[in-house]
Scaffold this motif. Structure first.
Motif, mmCIF file in Angstrom:
data_model
loop_
_atom_site.group_PDB
_atom_site.id
_atom_site.type_symbol
_atom_site.label_atom_id
_atom_site.label_comp_id
_atom_site.label_asym_id
_atom_site.label_seq_id
_atom_site.Cartn_x
_atom_site.Cartn_y
_atom_site.Cartn_z
ATOM 1 N N PRO A 135 0.708 -2.891 -5.085
ATOM 2 C CA PRO A 135 -0.064 -3.327 -3.909
ATOM 3 C C PRO A 135 -0.467 -4.789 -3.989
ATOM 4 O O PRO A 135 -0.463 -5.485 -2.973
ATOM 5 N N ILE A 136 -0.796 -5.256 -5.211
ATOM 6 C CA ILE A 136 -1.163 -6.673 -5.349
ATOM 7 C C ILE A 136 0.033 -7.525 -4.920
ATOM 8 O O ILE A 136 -0.106 -8.508 -4.190
ATOM 9 N N ALA B 52 0.940 7.022 -6.550
ATOM 10 C CA ALA B 52 -0.225 7.905 -6.706
ATOM 11 C C ALA B 52 0.151 9.356 -6.406
ATOM 12 O O ALA B 52 -0.202 10.271 -7.154
ATOM 13 N N PHE B 53 0.902 9.557 -5.325
ATOM 14 C CA PHE B 53 1.285 10.916 -4.931
ATOM 15 C C PHE B 53 2.248 11.532 -5.947
ATOM 16 O O PHE B 53 2.202 12.735 -6.184
ATOM 17 N N PHE C 58 1.734 0.718 -10.725
ATOM 18 C CA PHE C 58 0.821 1.316 -9.754
ATOM 19 C C PHE C 58 -0.197 0.258 -9.303
ATOM 20 O O PHE C 58 -0.528 0.147 -8.129
ATOM 21 N N ILE C 59 -0.659 -0.529 -10.287
ATOM 22 C CA ILE C 59 -1.630 -1.576 -9.976
ATOM 23 C C ILE C 59 -0.924 -2.795 -9.385
ATOM 24 O O ILE C 59 -1.406 -3.422 -8.447
ATOM 25 N N LEU D 210 2.055 1.868 -3.419
ATOM 26 C CA LEU D 210 0.953 2.364 -4.257
ATOM 27 C C LEU D 210 0.765 3.860 -4.048
ATOM 28 O O LEU D 210 0.652 4.634 -5.009
ATOM 29 N N TYR D 211 0.751 4.289 -2.777
ATOM 30 C CA TYR D 211 0.554 5.705 -2.485
ATOM 31 C C TYR D 211 1.723 6.559 -2.980
ATOM 32 O O TYR D 211 1.519 7.686 -3.410
ATOM 33 N N ILE E 208 0.851 -1.206 0.000
ATOM 34 C CA ILE E 208 0.000 0.000 0.000
ATOM 35 C C ILE E 208 0.884 1.252 0.000
ATOM 36 O O ILE E 208 0.606 2.224 -0.707
ATOM 37 N N PHE F 217 2.191 11.145 -9.133
ATOM 38 C CA PHE F 217 1.343 11.708 -10.204
ATOM 39 C C PHE F 217 0.824 13.086 -9.797
ATOM 40 O O PHE F 217 0.816 14.026 -10.565
#
Lengths: 228, 474
Positions: free
Chosen positions: B396-397, B71-72, B392-393, B67-68, B64, B74
């Protein structure tokens, strides 16, 4: 501030999408494998904080427990002290476990853990509990080389007999790992040194194997072979 | 080889005229990398040992976190461009200072769920801080170099990043863990990272952000905010080359995720199949060391080969590295010089790290090149920034999967059960690596199978070049 609003909006969208994504993923993977939360008592053992055990078994913890399930404090403590993880290990087994190479570190840990053994047994921990493979706290201590912990367990009444599903005993494990002091302790308690595992090996065979595999521990293995 | 090394360092002479700001950025990068890598080397161990998360949850939270970060990045990329280098550094560094200090101190004051919740907040703060640092390093390097010394400047930057990673491993991670043990050592590493960011803060204070190496590169910051991440995505996602790129990136995820195993899976694997006081930092230092040596000595030779072939070969080499760890460990007892299980495990670990690093060295630099080739000329930057989407996907997986696999196949205490013959192949850490090996192997195979689709742009480009050449001849 106005100039940032578009970017902040995008950032929030990304944050929301990310959070939604991980939540969905989390639910999906949780449905695949039911994970058991780590017992705070085990965390306390790993961190060497005996007060953590007290918090889990003490009056405050009992006052918050379900009284229908636990009519007495003793029952609560006994149940709690023998709570098994997904591999069937109890907190006392974690007390008897260490996986360290440095003998000095093992020695220091061993000294600290003795108090944990006393505390746990005083609160109802089963000295002869078995995990899914059939290991007892004494077997864990034998493999780990925690001499003082093993001595304390034996003193308090832990049995040196009994084997796991492969036929390993506390003695064969100690011999395999070159734990001379524990081999002495167990032989002193009269455990059967002729007992063979399912693969047909006796404690002496493990010591002989160890001698060829770990030349740096030759002295320990030779001493064990002498004892056996 | 010696000539290659001489040539590599001879380039550095152009940096004689580089400004104080250029070197300050490199110092910040070094301390940032020391802090970053020493933390990620132990983060899963910290979450389990010091905070009390189980293996599944610690893997999930690291996933996670990554992932963040993506995301951040971007989101904050364009904000950094507008608010400037110093402010961006200050925001990122302050977040990282708080997070690292929190990681280091919280376990001393809190326990149970309260500790877990606080640590989660710090994880999120750290992800935002890391997201600020990445883009701003790049922007700063660009600003404080001229067109003439920029490529060398970036080479130095990349070199310093890897040197930081090396020191973070054998010196910081192992240093503290060997000195203080695993529990206190992990906390000391967090405090060390905090100190690193305090130094970064003071270095930032010394930066004059208006000292452009090339004043013509000044831009209107108001214009920069017009490039919004979601808009960029919406504008390119319908394009055929972009979809082709996404396909390519998806196919290569299996191999690219192997690098993340170094932090998600390896620390627990090392300390559980070997021993808790194993020098995991040293193991994690080998990769950046090979990358540095390879960059200096091998890249000039490797660059002579075709991009697509290098990607396939590099990925195949990297994927095959996992095979060492996927084979039954007893097989390695017949290797000369290997007498016991500990030596067998050390052998497979070293073999995996070395082979993977060589594969990475071959394919990793070619990724950027591939994206640049696939992207239309006016959209290279957009394609580059969106190239992180599949990861990005996947990250976390991978975090969730790694947690489940570690909990099932590389749990604490497994070595005792391996020694005593209680672990069959299907329950062993080797089986876990077999799963990862197969996932990684899909990448080179799928890329070869999809070669026609993936290289269509190369063909179109070559045809266009040929037509242009013919036209100029006539």
């Amino acid at each position: 501030m106005k100039q940032y609003s578009a970017v902040i909006k995008d950032g929030l969208i990304l944050l929301a999408v990310s959070t939604l994504f991980v939540t969905v993923c989390g639910q999906f993977f949780k449905s695949l494998k039911k994970s058991v939360a780590t017992d705070p008592m085990v965390t306390s053992v790993i961190q060497g904080k005996i007060q953590g055990l007290d918090a889990a078994l003490g009056d405050k913890a009992y006052s918050e427990a379900d009284k229908k399930e636990f009519a007495t404090k003793e029952l609560f403590q006994k149940t709690r002290a023998n709570k098994q993880d997904e591999f069937g290990r109890t907190p006392l087994m974690w007390v008897a476990y260490a996986n360290l190479l440095d003998a000095k570190e093992v020695g220091e840990l061993d000294k600290k853990r003795v108090a944990f053994v006393e505390f746990m047994t005083k609160n109802g921990a089963d000295l002869n509990a078995r995990d899914k493979d059939g290991w007892t706290p004494l077997m864990w201590a034998s493999w780990s080389g925690l001499n003082l912990v093993a001595t304390k367990l034996v003193e308090l009444g832990a049995s040196g007999e009994g084997a796991d599903r492969q036929g390993n005993t506390a003695l064969t494990l100690a011999a395999q790992k070159g734990q001379t002091e524990i081999v002495k302790l167990l032989l002193g308690k009269g455990v059967d040194k002729a007992f063979a595992t399912k693969s047909g090996k006796k404690a002496a065979d493990f010591a002989r194997e160890g001698l060829s595999q770990y030349p740096d521990k030759a002295a320990q293995y030779q001493a064990i072979m002498g004892l056996l | 080889m010696l000539t290659a090394a001489k040539n590599y360092f001879a380039e550095f002479k152009v940096l004689k005229t580089a400004s104080r700001e250029f070197w300050l950025i490199n110092i910040i990068t070094f301390f940032d990398m020391m802090a970053y890598f020493s933390t990620v080397n132990i983060i899963t161990l910290y979450l389990t040992t010091n905070v009390g998360f189980n293996d599944v949850d610690s893997g999930a939270w690291v996933g996670i976190y990554s992932l963040y970060v993506t995301a951040f990045i971007f989101g904050v990329g364009s904000v950094c461009d507008v608010i400037g280098i110093k402010k961006s550094y200050y925001i990122g560094i302050v977040l990282l200072i708080i997070a690292r200090l929190g990681f280091g101190l919280a376990p001393g004051f809190l326990t149970g769920d309260a500790l877990k919740n606080v640590v989660i907040v710090f994880i999120l703060m750290m992800s935002l801080g890391v997201a600020f640092m990445g883009p701003i390093h790049n922007t700063a390097m660009r600003r404080f170099t001229t067109k003439e010394n920029r490529s060398t400047g970036f080479n130095v930057y990349y070199l310093i990043m890897n040197v930081g990673a090396i020191f973070a491993g054998f010196a910081v991670t192992d240093g503290f863990r060997n000195w203080l043990g695993d529990v206190k050592g992990n906390l000391a590493i967090m405090i060390f990272a905090f100190v690193m960011y305090v130094i970064c803060f003071f270095c930032t204070w010394l930066i004059n952000e208006n000292n452009y190496a090339d004043p013509t590169e000044r831009t209107d910051t108001k214009e920069l905010l017009k490039t919004r991440p979601i808009q960029v995505f919406l504008s390119v996602w319908k394009e055929k080359p972009f979809r082709r790129l996404v396909l390519f990136l998806m196919l290569t995820i299996g191999v690219r995720l192997v690098f993340t195993h170094q932090f998600l899976v390896m620390p627990k694997y090392y300390t559980r199949v070997l021993y808790g006081d194993f020098d995991l930092g040293l193991a994690n230092s080998i990769n950046p060391f090979i990358i540095i040596v390879g960059l200096i000595l091998l890249i000039p030779i490797i660059n002579k080969f075709d991009t697509f072939k290098l990607i396939v070969v590099g990925m195949a080499v990297s994927a095959s590295s996992l095979l060492f760890m996927a084979l039954p460990i007893q097989w390695f007892l017949s290797v000369p010089g290997v007498h016991n299980l500990s030596q067998a495990y050390k052998f497979v670990i070293f073999a995996q790290i070395t082979v993977f690093a060589f594969g990475e060295l071959i394919f990793s630099p070619r990724f950027t090149e591939y994206i640049a080739v696939v992207a239309p000329k006016d959209k290279v930057a957009s394609y580059m920034s969106l190239a992180a989407l599949p990861m990005f996907i996947a990250k976390p997986i991978n975090g969730f999967v790694s947690g489940i696999l570690v909990a099932g196949f590389s749990y604490e205490g497994i070595r005792a059960k391996i020694d005593s013959g209680n672990i069959a192949y299907g329950d062993s850490p080797e089986y876990m690596w077999a799963v990862y090996f197969l996932a990684a192997l899909v990448s080179p195979i799928a890329v070869i199978a999809m070669k026609r689709v993936l290289t269509a742009s190369h063909v179109e480009k070559k045809a266009a070049d040929l037509a242009a050449a013919e036209l100029s001849e006539t």
